[in-house]
Design an enzyme around this catalytic site. Structure first.
Site, PDB file in Angstrom:
ATOM      1  N   SER A 140      13.243   6.657   3.321  1.00 19.46           N
ATOM      2  CA  SER A 140      13.528   7.892   2.612  1.00 19.46           C
ATOM      3  C   SER A 140      13.506   7.684   1.095  1.00 19.46           C
ATOM      4  CB  SER A 140      14.851   8.474   3.104  1.00 19.46           C
ATOM      5  OG  SER A 140      14.975   9.814   2.732  1.00 19.46           O
TER       6      SER A 140
ATOM      7  N   ASP B 144       9.553   7.161   6.658  1.00 17.33           N
ATOM      8  CA  ASP B 144       9.901   8.564   6.458  1.00 17.33           C
ATOM      9  C   ASP B 144      10.174   8.854   4.978  1.00 17.33           C
ATOM     10  OD1 ASP B 144       9.700  10.714   8.133  1.00 17.33           O
ATOM     11  OD2 ASP B 144      11.791  10.717   8.755  1.00 17.33           O
TER      12      ASP B 144
ATOM     13  N   HIS C 169      14.691  12.058  11.280  1.00 15.61           N
ATOM     14  CA  HIS C 169      14.845  11.241  10.075  1.00 15.61           C
ATOM     15  C   HIS C 169      15.836  10.106  10.285  1.00 15.61           C
ATOM     16  CE1 HIS C 169      14.149  10.483   5.896  1.00 15.61           C
ATOM     17  NE2 HIS C 169      15.379  10.754   5.510  1.00 15.61           N
TER      18      HIS C 169
END
Length: 442
Positions: free
Chosen positions: A285, A308, A363
């Site tokens: 992330s 991600d 996620h």
């Protein structure tokens, strides 16, 4: 854009957990779920962080080489020899990490601490604390955590890499994006006659002369634009990853290291143990954005794996500066058009840039929470997708290992998983599941 979507590992989960309705039964659920085996579509297996599948036992220590905020703070995972102690460290090392989440969500610290301690407080990670380093020569991975996370929350990934013969340095960032972190201040400073401190060493003081100074998540101020803050943070994160690589380089050269923490680990055994021509950077992330920025600035990183990725913190100028291979591993449920289009700015005919999507994932399929939360809560709070989390992380890890073998020149058998890099296999597709606008015809 909501913070849970852009990279917080647990903030949506905690936010929902502490709604007024949930408060009435949260403690009871916590006790029940914590003691129940994982059931449902995934078969039956106990909750817990999975052990590494590779041939090496895994040890870990925390390392802080300077007690001040300028120092490195990281968790080091490495192939080890059996210690005989079989001591496994707690997954959440301090209550203050719960406090950071509580402050961020504007909830009562004691209440958050109570619930999360029931849910997660007794979990340890399957690695031997302070175990002897196993003599060898290993590639290195620097790992960068996501927004609202900290150094211990991706232990399943780091342990798997270490079991496969990597040394992994999981950085705890001090840019204000961690839910909490800390450094040390001197309890008392000797002052000379002219009022100047006589304590000038940044690393020589013993721990009993220091006290922890906690830094909690830095929220946006009212009316503050988000991009300048996140952009500043990603640059600081990159500096911290580079500093971590510098520290490991010094250790590899045999330079003495001062670790603030009282461990018995013999750093001299790491001399000449790292193959610094084989260094990768990996992150989730916000940590994946850190991967991109780091690759644009430090040529020592041979390739990057972006889990991600949240691309928002990066300025447009960074895309043309990245000259290293990148593997994007996306979840099915997190990505959106603008974000994926930013990833595709890195497409290249000369340098391999790959993107795959693991179907059935969310996620939070990458941090450890997915392994420690039962199906009921995991589905409600989107800590689990529809795929078995063990299968999902196995796909991600194998694709990462194959990609790193290809671009770091490793002499391993990870190339058996090369098809995953191209999105071939069960539960994985090439590219993205997001429908992207068609490119205009020339």
């Amino acid at each position: 854009m909501n913070l849970w979507r852009i990279g917080g590992c647990v903030d949506k989960f905690i936010g929902k957990l502490f709604t007024p309705a949930a408060r009435q039964s949260a403690a009871l659920i916590a006790k029940q779920v914590h003691s129940q085996p994982e059931m449902g579509n995934y078969g039956s297996h106990s909750l817990g962080i999975p052990a590494g599948k590779g041939p090496n036992l895994v040890g870990c220590i925390d390392l802080m080489d300077d007690h001040t905020i300028r120092g490195n703070f990281l968790r080091l995972y490495y192939p080890c020899e059996p210690s005989g102690k079989q001591q496994e460290p707690l997954w959440i090392p301090n209550h203050e990490y719960y406090y950071g989440l509580a402050d961020f969500l504007k909830h009562n610290r004691k209440f958050v601490d109570y619930i999360l301690n029931h849910l997660y407080g007794s979990y340890s990670i399957p690695a031997e604390w302070d175990a002897p380093f196993k003599t060898g020569r290993y590639p290195l991975v620097i790992f960068s955590h996501g927004l609202g996370a900290f150094r211990t929350l991706y232990s399943a990934i780091c342990i798997e890499l270490a079991s496969r013969g990597f040394v992994v340095a999981a950085v705890e960032h001090r840019d204000g994006s961690a839910s909490a972190t800390y450094y040390y201040e001197e309890k008392a400073k000797a002052v000379n006659k002219v009022g100047e401190s006589t304590s000038t060493s940044s690393s020589a003081l013993p721990l009993d002369q220091l006290q922890r100074k906690w830094l909690y998540y830095k929220p946006l101020k009212e009316g503050e634009q988000e991009f300048p803050l996140r952009n500043d943070q990603v640059h600081q994160r990159t500096e911290e990853c580079t500093k971590a690589l510098n520290l490991l380089t010094d250790i590899n050269m045999g330079k003495p290291v001062n670790n603030i923490f009282p461990v018995n680990f013999d750093f001299t055994k790491m001399k000449d143990s790292l193959d610094l021509h084989k260094v990768a950077i990996m992150g989730h992330s916000f940590g994946a954005a850190t991967v991109i920025d780091s690759l644009s600035k430090d040529v020592r990183f041979g390739c990057g794996v972006a889990l991600d990725a949240w691309m928002f913190p990066l300025e447009d100028e960074v895309y043309t500066k990245v000259q290293k291979p990148i593997l994007f591993i996306n979840s099915e449920k997190f990505q959106w058009v603008i974000n994926v289009l930013k990833m595709k700015k890195l497409d290249s005919n000369e340098i391999q840039r790959k993107m795959i999507t693991i179907m059935g994932t969310v996620h939070q399929s990458f941090p450890d929470f997915t392994f420690l939360t039962g199906t009921f809560l995991g589905k409600i709070f989107q800590l689990k997708g529809t795929i078995d989390p063990l299968i999902a992380i196995d796909i991600s890890n194998k694709a990462s290992l194959a990609f790193m073998q290809r671009h770091l020149g490793l002499e391993k058998d990870f190339d058996q998983w090369d098809p995953l890099i191209d999105g071939q296999g069960e539960h994985v597709i090439p590219g993205t599941n997001i429908h992207l606008p068609s490119e205009p015809k020339q």
